[in-house]
Design a protein around this motif. Structure first.
Motif, PDB file in Angstrom:
ATOM      1  N   ALA A  11      70.068  37.365  36.692  1.00 42.52           N
ATOM      2  CA  ALA A  11      70.953  37.955  35.670  1.00 42.52           C
ATOM      3  C   ALA A  11      71.763  36.868  34.977  1.00 42.52           C
ATOM      4  O   ALA A  11      72.148  35.869  35.584  1.00 42.52           O
ATOM      5  CB  ALA A  11      71.900  38.971  36.314  1.00 42.52           C
ATOM      6  N   VAL A  35      73.934  46.459  33.187  1.00 49.21           N
ATOM      7  CA  VAL A  35      74.844  45.321  33.368  1.00 49.21           C
ATOM      8  C   VAL A  35      75.824  45.664  34.482  1.00 49.21           C
ATOM      9  O   VAL A  35      76.161  46.833  34.690  1.00 49.21           O
ATOM     10  CB  VAL A  35      75.590  44.934  32.058  1.00 49.21           C
ATOM     11  CG1 VAL A  35      74.612  44.691  30.919  1.00 49.21           C
ATOM     12  CG2 VAL A  35      76.612  45.979  31.657  1.00 49.21           C
ATOM     13  N   HIS A  76      65.324  43.403  39.869  1.00 46.79           N
ATOM     14  CA  HIS A  76      66.031  42.671  38.817  1.00 46.79           C
ATOM     15  C   HIS A  76      66.282  43.521  37.572  1.00 46.79           C
ATOM     16  O   HIS A  76      66.025  43.108  36.440  1.00 46.79           O
ATOM     17  CB  HIS A  76      65.273  41.394  38.456  1.00 46.79           C
ATOM     18  CG  HIS A  76      65.206  40.431  39.605  1.00 46.79           C
ATOM     19  ND1 HIS A  76      64.304  39.405  39.674  1.00 46.79           N
ATOM     20  CD2 HIS A  76      65.933  40.361  40.753  1.00 46.79           C
ATOM     21  CE1 HIS A  76      64.477  38.735  40.814  1.00 46.79           C
ATOM     22  NE2 HIS A  76      65.456  39.298  41.488  1.00 46.79           N
ATOM     23  N   GLU A  77      66.789  44.728  37.849  1.00 41.79           N
ATOM     24  CA  GLU A  77      67.141  45.613  36.729  1.00 41.79           C
ATOM     25  C   GLU A  77      68.453  45.184  36.072  1.00 41.79           C
ATOM     26  O   GLU A  77      68.681  45.455  34.905  1.00 41.79           O
ATOM     27  CB  GLU A  77      67.271  47.052  37.229  1.00 41.79           C
ATOM     28  CG  GLU A  77      65.914  47.729  37.332  1.00 41.79           C
ATOM     29  CD  GLU A  77      65.998  49.072  38.021  1.00 41.79           C
ATOM     30  OE1 GLU A  77      67.084  49.688  38.005  1.00 41.79           O
ATOM     31  OE2 GLU A  77      64.965  49.478  38.579  1.00 41.79           O
ATOM     32  N   THR A 137      71.940  39.640  22.989  1.00 44.80           N
ATOM     33  CA  THR A 137      71.179  39.182  24.146  1.00 44.80           C
ATOM     34  C   THR A 137      70.582  40.292  24.995  1.00 44.80           C
ATOM     35  O   THR A 137      69.866  40.013  25.943  1.00 44.80           O
ATOM     36  CB  THR A 137      72.096  38.330  25.055  1.00 44.80           C
ATOM     37  OG1 THR A 137      73.270  39.091  25.332  1.00 44.80           O
ATOM     38  CG2 THR A 137      72.482  37.028  24.380  1.00 44.80           C
ATOM     39  N   LEU A 138      70.892  41.544  24.696  1.00 42.98           N
ATOM     40  CA  LEU A 138      70.445  42.643  25.558  1.00 42.98           C
ATOM     41  C   LEU A 138      69.675  43.688  24.752  1.00 42.98           C
ATOM     42  O   LEU A 138      69.693  43.678  23.518  1.00 42.98           O
ATOM     43  CB  LEU A 138      71.652  43.281  26.254  1.00 42.98           C
ATOM     44  CG  LEU A 138      72.406  42.357  27.241  1.00 42.98           C
ATOM     45  CD1 LEU A 138      73.741  42.957  27.636  1.00 42.98           C
ATOM     46  CD2 LEU A 138      71.551  42.054  28.471  1.00 42.98           C
ATOM     47  N   ASN A 139      69.012  44.581  25.480  1.00 40.76           N
ATOM     48  CA  ASN A 139      68.281  45.682  24.866  1.00 40.76           C
ATOM     49  C   ASN A 139      69.004  46.987  25.180  1.00 40.76           C
ATOM     50  O   ASN A 139      69.638  47.098  26.233  1.00 40.76           O
ATOM     51  CB  ASN A 139      66.860  45.759  25.432  1.00 40.76           C
ATOM     52  CG  ASN A 139      66.121  44.443  25.270  1.00 40.76           C
ATOM     53  OD1 ASN A 139      66.231  43.787  24.240  1.00 40.76           O
ATOM     54  ND2 ASN A 139      65.399  44.045  26.303  1.00 40.76           N
ATOM     55  N   ALA A 188      67.114  34.527  25.045  1.00 41.88           N
ATOM     56  CA  ALA A 188      67.144  36.000  25.142  1.00 41.88           C
ATOM     57  C   ALA A 188      67.402  36.626  23.773  1.00 41.88           C
ATOM     58  O   ALA A 188      66.885  37.698  23.459  1.00 41.88           O
ATOM     59  CB  ALA A 188      68.213  36.433  26.140  1.00 41.88           C
ATOM     60  N   ASP A 230      69.793  48.547  28.852  1.00 34.82           N
ATOM     61  CA  ASP A 230      69.803  47.522  29.906  1.00 34.82           C
ATOM     62  C   ASP A 230      70.952  47.773  30.867  1.00 34.82           C
ATOM     63  O   ASP A 230      72.027  48.229  30.467  1.00 34.82           O
ATOM     64  CB  ASP A 230      69.997  46.118  29.297  1.00 34.82           C
ATOM     65  CG  ASP A 230      68.688  45.483  28.885  1.00 34.82           C
ATOM     66  OD1 ASP A 230      67.618  46.081  29.127  1.00 34.82           O
ATOM     67  OD2 ASP A 230      68.730  44.371  28.304  1.00 34.82           O
ATOM     68  N   LYS A 252      70.641  42.980  34.140  1.00 33.52           N
ATOM     69  CA  LYS A 252      70.343  41.876  33.218  1.00 33.52           C
ATOM     70  C   LYS A 252      71.534  40.953  33.020  1.00 33.52           C
ATOM     71  O   LYS A 252      71.373  39.800  32.621  1.00 33.52           O
ATOM     72  CB  LYS A 252      69.920  42.429  31.851  1.00 33.52           C
ATOM     73  CG  LYS A 252      68.700  43.332  31.910  1.00 33.52           C
ATOM     74  CD  LYS A 252      67.478  42.607  32.442  1.00 33.52           C
ATOM     75  CE  LYS A 252      66.288  43.564  32.566  1.00 33.52           C
ATOM     76  NZ  LYS A 252      65.287  43.064  33.515  1.00 33.52           N
ATOM     77  N   ALA A 253      72.723  41.489  33.247  1.00 33.21           N
ATOM     78  CA  ALA A 253      73.914  40.681  32.977  1.00 33.21           C
ATOM     79  C   ALA A 253      75.021  41.017  33.956  1.00 33.21           C
ATOM     80  O   ALA A 253      75.173  42.173  34.358  1.00 33.21           O
ATOM     81  CB  ALA A 253      74.405  40.933  31.549  1.00 33.21           C
ATOM     82  N   ALA A 305      65.935  40.086  22.009  1.00 36.26           N
ATOM     83  CA  ALA A 305      66.852  41.204  22.289  1.00 36.26           C
ATOM     84  C   ALA A 305      66.833  42.193  21.140  1.00 36.26           C
ATOM     85  O   ALA A 305      66.870  41.801  19.971  1.00 36.26           O
ATOM     86  CB  ALA A 305      68.264  40.676  22.503  1.00 36.26           C
TER      87      ALA A 305
END
Ligand SMILES: *Cc1c(COP(=O)(O)O)cnc(C)c1O
Length: 396
Positions: A165, A82, A131-132, A75-77, A216, A80, A134-135, A220
Motif C-alpha cells: 500500500a 484505503v 492487498h485490497e 492515484t486511486l480508482n 499510479a 479502492d 491501496k493506501a 488511476a
C-alpha cells in the motif's frame, strides 16, 4: 484597538515582514519568457523541505483540503480501499473527503488525544493478504488535538507487514516545522498548505508525490480535472502552469523558502520544540493537561489545552479575543468547549509566546478557572530564560 492583535491559532500563522513585502508586488506576466528562472529553482528548493530527491513537488491554488483531494484523485480508482484512523477533526475530514469521493475507507476509530495507531494498522495490513488496501492515510500532526505521530515508525510497520500500500501523509501543520523525511520514510503523497509552517496566507496546496505515486497516477481512474497531476507535470517541466498561478503567493513562497533554508531545517525543528516546551511548562504549572494523552504524542506546533470539568473552553477563547485581542484556537467537534489551542508554529519568538501564555492565563482567570496568577507565565519565563540562546539580530 491600539497595538497589534495576537494571532495564536495554528494557522494562518504570522507572515514575516520580508515575506509580506515579497507578496506585495505589481501583477506580472505568468507566461513571461524568464518565468522558468524563478519557478524551476523554487520547485527544487521545495524538494529540500520535503526531503525528497526522487519525488515531484506540486503547487495547486487551493488550501490543504485541495491537496488531500489531489492526492486521492490522482492515484486511486473509485471504490479502492484505503486504511485511515479518525483521531481528531482533520483526520475526520480527510476520511469524509475520501468517502465522498467514493473510496471504501476502512476507519480505525481512536480516542481523540492519541496518535496514528501503527500497531493496529500493522495487524490490518498483515491480514489483508489480497492487498485490497491501496493506501494508508496518516495525519502527521492532528491539529485539532495537538497530537504528533511517528511517520517513520508507521513506515516500518507497513514494511514489516510486507504490504505494498502507498503511504499518504497529511503534513499540513507539520511539514516545514517538525521533522519530515519523504524519501527516507517512503511517503508516497505528502500534503501541506501555505498558511502554517510556510508562513504565508492561505491559498496554496503544497504537496509532493513519489515516483510510485506518479506511476499510479498514469492509470488511476478517479475523476479529476483541475487537480490533474498530468497537466501540472507537462507544464511545470518548462517552468509554467496549466492555468493562471497565484504569482504573488509564489513570490511570497520564494521568500519563505529562502527564510527556511537560511535558518536551516534542523534549527527550525529545534526552535519549534523549544517554543512548544515553554507552553507545556505553563500548562503544567496551571495544573492543567494537554489533550495529547502521552508525552510521545505532544505536538511541537500546537498545544490543545483541556479546561477543568464544569468550565467552557469557548468562554476562554471569547474572553481572550474580546478583552485582550488574542486569538486562540477553538476546540473542534468532539473536543468543542473542552479544549482551547495555542498554535506555536511559524514566525514566533519567546516574547510573542509569552503574550499568548499571559493572555490565556488572564482569560482563564477572568472566566473563573482556578489558576494561580502568574503561575504559567513564571514557568514559561523560567524555561525560556534558562534554556534559550541569544537572538540573531540580522538586519532584515
Ligand atoms: C489546516 C489543516 C488542513 C487543511 O486545512 P485547509 O483549511 O484546507 O488548509 C489539513 N490538515 C491539517 C492537519 C491541518 O492542520
Amino acid at each position: 484597538m491600539t497595538g497589534t492583535k495576537c494571532l495564536f491559532v495554528p494557522g494562518p500563522t504570522n507572515v514575516p515582514e520580508d515575506v509580506r513585502k515579497a507578496i506585495d508586488m505589481p501583477m506580472e506576466d505568468h507566461r513571461a519568457p524568464d518565468l522558468p528562472q524563478f519557478t524551476l529553482p523554487l520547485f527544487e528548493d521545495l524538494k529540500k523541505i520535503f526531503k525528497t530527491q526522487s519525488g515531484q513537488v506540486f503547487l495547486f491554488p487551493a488550501s490543504g483540503t485541495g491537496g488531500w483531494e489531489a492526492a486521492i484523485t490522482n492515484t486511486l480508482n473509485p471504490g479502492d480501499k484505503v486504511l485511515a484512523s479518525r483521531l481528531g477533526q482533520f483526520s475526520h475530514l480527510w476520511i469524509d473527503l475520501c468517502q465522498r469521493m467514493e473510496l471504501d475507507v476502512e476507519v480505525v476509530e481512536c480516542e481523540w488525544g492519541t496518535g496514528v495507531p501503527a500497531e493496529e494498522f500493522g495487524k490490518r495490513l498483515a491480514a489483508d493478504t489480497n492487498h485490497e488496501i491501496k493506501a494508508v492515510l496518516a495525519t502527521q500532526n492532528e491539529t485539532a488535538t495537538g497530537v504528533q505521530s511517528d511517520i517513520g515508525g508507521l513506515r516500518a510497520t507497513i514494511d514489516a507487514a510486507n504490504h505494498p500500500a502507498m503511504l499518504y501523509v497529511d503534513g499540513v501543520s507539520s511539514i516545514g516545522s517538525v521533522d519530515f523525511r519523504m524519501d527516507e520514510w517512503g511517503v508516497d503523497l505528502a500534503v501541506s498548505g501555505s498558511q502554517k509552517g510556510f508562513m504565508l496566507p492561505a491559498g496554496l496546496a503544497i504537496m509532493a508525490a513519489s515516483q510510485k505515486a506518479l506511476e499510479a497516477s498514469k492509470t488511476a481512474t478517479m475523476r479529476r480535472c483541475y487537480f490533474d497531476f498530468k497537466d501540472m507535470i507537462a507544464t511545470n517541466a518548462t517552468g509554467y502552469f496549466p492555468y493562471t498561478p497565484p504569482m504573488s503567493l509564489l513570490r511570497g513562497l520564494r521568500a519563505s523558502v529562502d527564510r527556511m533554508l537560511n535558518e536551516g531545517l534542523d534549527n527550525i525543528f529545534a526552535r519549534h520544540n523549544y517554543h512548544a516546551e515553554g507552553v507545556r511548562r505553563a500548562v503544567e504549572a496551571w495544573g492543567l493537561t494537554l489533550c495529547a494523552k502521552e508525552t510521545k504524542w505532544q505536538s511541537d506546533t500546537v498545544s490543545a489545552i483541556v479546561v477543568p470539568d464544569g468550565h467552557d473552553a469557548n468562554a476562554v477563547i471569547q474572553r481572550a479575543y474580546h478583552r485582550y485581542g488574542l486569538s486562540l484556537g477553538a476546540g473542534l467537534s468532539v473536543v468543542a468547549g473542552k479544549v482551547f489551542r495555542i498554535g506555536h508554529l511559524g514566525d514566533l519568538n519567546e516574547l510573542m509566546l509569552m503574550s499568548a501564555i499571559a493572555g490565556a492565563e488572564m482569560a482563564m482567570r477572568d472566566v473563573g478557572i482556578p489558576i494561580e496568577a502568574g503561575s504559567g507565565v513564571a514557568a514559561a519565563e523560567e524555561f525560556y530564560r534558562l534554556n534559550g540562546a541569544d537572538m540573531e539580530m540580522a538586519a532584515e
